[in-house]
Design a protein around this motif. Structure first.
Motif, PDB file in Angstrom:
ATOM      1  N   SER A  82     -78.335-103.158  -7.374  1.00 25.96           N
ATOM      2  CA  SER A  82     -77.149-103.620  -8.102  1.00 25.96           C
ATOM      3  C   SER A  82     -77.034-105.132  -8.011  1.00 25.96           C
ATOM      4  CB  SER A  82     -75.884-102.994  -7.534  1.00 25.96           C
ATOM      5  OG  SER A  82     -76.033-101.621  -7.419  1.00 25.96           O
ATOM      6  N   SER A 137     -79.753-106.819 -10.020  1.00 31.75           N
ATOM      7  CA  SER A 137     -79.574-106.708 -11.458  1.00 31.75           C
ATOM      8  C   SER A 137     -78.462-107.651 -11.937  1.00 31.75           C
ATOM      9  CB  SER A 137     -79.276-105.244 -11.798  1.00 31.75           C
ATOM     10  OG  SER A 137     -78.495-105.144 -12.930  1.00 31.75           O
ATOM     11  N   THR A 183     -79.063-110.979 -14.347  1.00 35.26           N
ATOM     12  CA  THR A 183     -78.353-111.147 -15.614  1.00 35.26           C
ATOM     13  C   THR A 183     -77.541-112.433 -15.585  1.00 35.26           C
ATOM     14  OG1 THR A 183     -78.030-108.791 -15.433  1.00 35.26           O
ATOM     15  CG2 THR A 183     -77.020-109.867 -17.313  1.00 35.26           C
ATOM     16  N   TYR A 230     -72.975-106.400 -19.477  1.00 37.82           N
ATOM     17  CA  TYR A 230     -74.031-105.388 -19.530  1.00 37.82           C
ATOM     18  C   TYR A 230     -74.390-104.769 -18.177  1.00 37.82           C
ATOM     19  CZ  TYR A 230     -78.565-103.303 -20.186  1.00 37.82           C
ATOM     20  OH  TYR A 230     -79.611-102.448 -20.145  1.00 37.82           O
ATOM     21  N   PRO A 231     -74.679-105.580 -17.134  1.00 30.17           N
ATOM     22  CA  PRO A 231     -75.085-104.940 -15.871  1.00 30.17           C
ATOM     23  C   PRO A 231     -74.000-104.031 -15.295  1.00 30.17           C
ATOM     24  CG  PRO A 231     -74.744-107.289 -15.554  1.00 30.17           C
ATOM     25  CD  PRO A 231     -74.708-107.045 -17.028  1.00 30.17           C
ATOM     26  N   ILE A 277     -71.747-102.303 -16.985  1.00 31.29           N
ATOM     27  CA  ILE A 277     -71.733-101.047 -17.751  1.00 31.29           C
ATOM     28  C   ILE A 277     -72.936-100.198 -17.345  1.00 31.29           C
ATOM     29  CG2 ILE A 277     -71.930-100.053 -20.068  1.00 31.29           C
ATOM     30  CD1 ILE A 277     -70.458-102.619 -21.053  1.00 31.29           C
ATOM     31  N   GLN A 278     -74.084-100.855 -17.292  1.00 29.74           N
ATOM     32  CA  GLN A 278     -75.316-100.138 -16.938  1.00 29.74           C
ATOM     33  C   GLN A 278     -75.208 -99.514 -15.551  1.00 29.74           C
ATOM     34  OE1 GLN A 278     -78.637-102.542 -15.907  1.00 29.74           O
ATOM     35  NE2 GLN A 278     -80.070-101.255 -17.014  1.00 29.74           N
ATOM     36  N   LEU A 279     -74.711-100.306 -14.590  1.00 29.85           N
ATOM     37  CA  LEU A 279     -74.618 -99.788 -13.221  1.00 29.85           C
ATOM     38  C   LEU A 279     -73.601 -98.666 -13.123  1.00 29.85           C
ATOM     39  CD1 LEU A 279     -74.864-103.072 -11.138  1.00 29.85           C
ATOM     40  CD2 LEU A 279     -76.544-101.248 -11.297  1.00 29.85           C
ATOM     41  N   VAL A 282     -72.802 -96.555 -15.458  1.00 20.64           N
ATOM     42  CA  VAL A 282     -73.404 -95.349 -16.045  1.00 20.64           C
ATOM     43  C   VAL A 282     -74.378 -94.702 -15.041  1.00 20.64           C
ATOM     44  CG1 VAL A 282     -74.981 -94.511 -17.826  1.00 20.64           C
ATOM     45  CG2 VAL A 282     -73.108 -96.034 -18.444  1.00 20.64           C
ATOM     46  N   ILE A 283     -75.203 -95.562 -14.410  1.00 22.47           N
ATOM     47  CA  ILE A 283     -76.163 -95.036 -13.433  1.00 22.47           C
ATOM     48  C   ILE A 283     -75.418 -94.405 -12.255  1.00 22.47           C
ATOM     49  CG2 ILE A 283     -77.940 -95.679 -11.746  1.00 22.47           C
ATOM     50  CD1 ILE A 283     -78.887 -97.780 -13.758  1.00 22.47           C
TER      51      ILE A 283
END
Ligand code: ATP
Ligand code: MG
Length: 408
Positions: free
Chosen positions: A32, A35, A39, A167-168, A170-172, A174-175
């Motif tokens: 995390s 990432s 970014t 973005y990171p 949201i991505q994290l 979701v993961i």
């Protein structure tokens, strides 16, 4: 470590893999951070690029406004101003009144000129919060480049840049959400499997005990008819053992099925269990049973299983007191249809760091322990009685209190 020898030998297969869990958590945190950090570097360099583009834009504007030779300017203008189709820009005069804009979608969609100006003025305030406006100095070429006024270029980061910033996260998330769902699914399937093992094993044990037990009973009946055994202790002793075996069978068969809960008087049920236990432990262990506000407290319990719980807790208490001390059992009626049973001893207590582990399968501090007593107790109370059990308090060399909370 208090019991290194024992801990190394006990139920290795049950050892929880908490170390592994922490490694996974650590790796997840590192990923995390990595990432987000990566970014943020990309965002910073993109921001820098956008700033330089706007600077170029301002310089071009200044140049265009001050030179009226049109030779190559159209080309530069097209290249820079028209080609910018992502960064929102507003040009305003000295008084902050907007005149032109680019990539401000809302303003482009405005129906009237007044509305357009109003929207631009609002957007401009937002833009000012993000970045200082760039000043464009206007000069008159014909009057020796005398300053005639100023223009301000307000700008904002492009949508692309904004999206990239979030973005990171949201991505994290979701993961993370996916991981959580997977973890819950995995855990519930694991506990379903454990349930099947418990239930199956208990059922099988009860079933297997049944055959020799009925044979034993038949033998006792046979002996009763034989004069040789008339005055001996054999038959009553055998009967006691049969009773004990019947009790074990009924416990196992109850835990191997959906046990029937009946409304029972707790005081009576506990008194019965205590009188059974008192005969089997040292006389230097004193039992005290009390009920508040009175003895007429009922709860939904399965008697054989509840007796098993009390027996396990009292056995642990006796062990903790090395055979000498007092076990106090208090029944308390609480609000909202709940009943509490506190079982206290005057034993050696549980070290603070171990309180969290006592209910784990395989955790024991005893040479001959399996570390399954409290696991069973927790299972009976939580799964079969939908109640709760926990260590209410424990002090080293003073004693321990376990609390059971049941529904009426
Ligand atoms: N009343 C108590 N006072 C102090 N320590 C206790 C008490 N009850 C439980 N413990 C601690 O918790 C551990 C786990 O108890 P549990 O009943 O699950 O297993 P065990 O008694 O060691 O083995 P067994 O499977 O034979 O019951 C004990 O070994 C002991 O260290
Ligand atoms: Mg025990």
């Amino acid at each position: 470590m208090q019991y290194p020898l024992k801990e190394a030998t006990t139920l290795e297969f049950y050892k929880d893999n908490s170390n592994f869990k922490w490694v996974v958590v650590l790796i997840a945190i590192l990923i995390s951070i990595g990432s987000i950090y990566y970014t943020s570097i990309v965002v910073e360099s993109l921001k820098d690029r956008e700033k330089r583009l706007i600077d170029l834009f301002a310089n071009t504007l200044e140049y265009t406004a001050n030179e009226d030779g049109e030779s190559n300017l159209t080309f530069i203008f097209d290249e820079i101003i028209v080609a910018n189709n992502s960064i929102p820009v507003i040009i305003a005069d000295e008084f902050g009144i907007p005149s032109q804009s680019k990539n401000v979608k809302k303003a482009d969609e405005a129906k009237t000129e007044r509305e357009r100006i109003r929207i631009l003025a609002e957007t401009l305030k937002d833009m000012e919060k993000d970045h200082e406006p760039i000043v464009v100095t206007l000069r008159n070429k014909n009057k020796n480049y005398e300053i005639t006024g100023y223009n301000y270029i307000y700008y904002q980061n492009s949508d692309l840049l904004k999206q990239l910033t979030y973005y990171p996260y949201i991505q994290l998330s979701v993961i993370f959400l996916f991981g959580l769902i997977a973890y819950i699914a995995f855990n519930s399937s694991r506990s379903a499997e454990q349930n099947r093992v418990w239930v199956g094993l208990a059922k099988e044990t009860a079933h297997q005990l049944g055959t020799p037990l009925s044979s034993l009973m038949a033998w006792v009946e046979y002996f009763k008819t034989d004069d040789r055994f008339k005055d001996s202790d054999i038959i009553p002793e055998l009967n006691k053992d049969i009773e004990r075996l019947e009790m074990i069978t009924s416990r196992f068969s109850n835990i191997g099925s959906v046990p029937q809960l009946n409304e029972e008087n707790l005081y009576d049920a506990l008194e019965e269990t205590i009188s059974y236990l008192q005969k089997r432990v040292s006389t230097r262990v004193k039992f005290i049973l009390s009920a508040f506000p009175n003895k007429d407290i009922k709860a939904d319990i399965n008697k054989p299983l509840f007796a098993w719980v009390v027996e396990n807790l009292c056995k642990n208490a006796v062990d903790a007191m090395s055979g000498t001390g007092t076990i106090e059992i208090k029944i308390l009626k609480a609000n909202e249809g709940k009943v509490m049973v506190d079982i206290s001893d005057t034993g050696k207590g549980i070290p603070k760091s171990k309180i969290g582990s006592v209910f784990q399968p395989g955790y024991t501090s005893k040479k001959r322990g399996w570390g399954l007593g409290l696991t069973l107790v927790k299972r009976i109370i939580e799964n079969y009685h939908t109640g709760k059990i926990f260590v209410k308090s424990s002090e080293l060399d003073k004693g321990t209190t376990f609390r059971i909370v049941l529904k009426v």
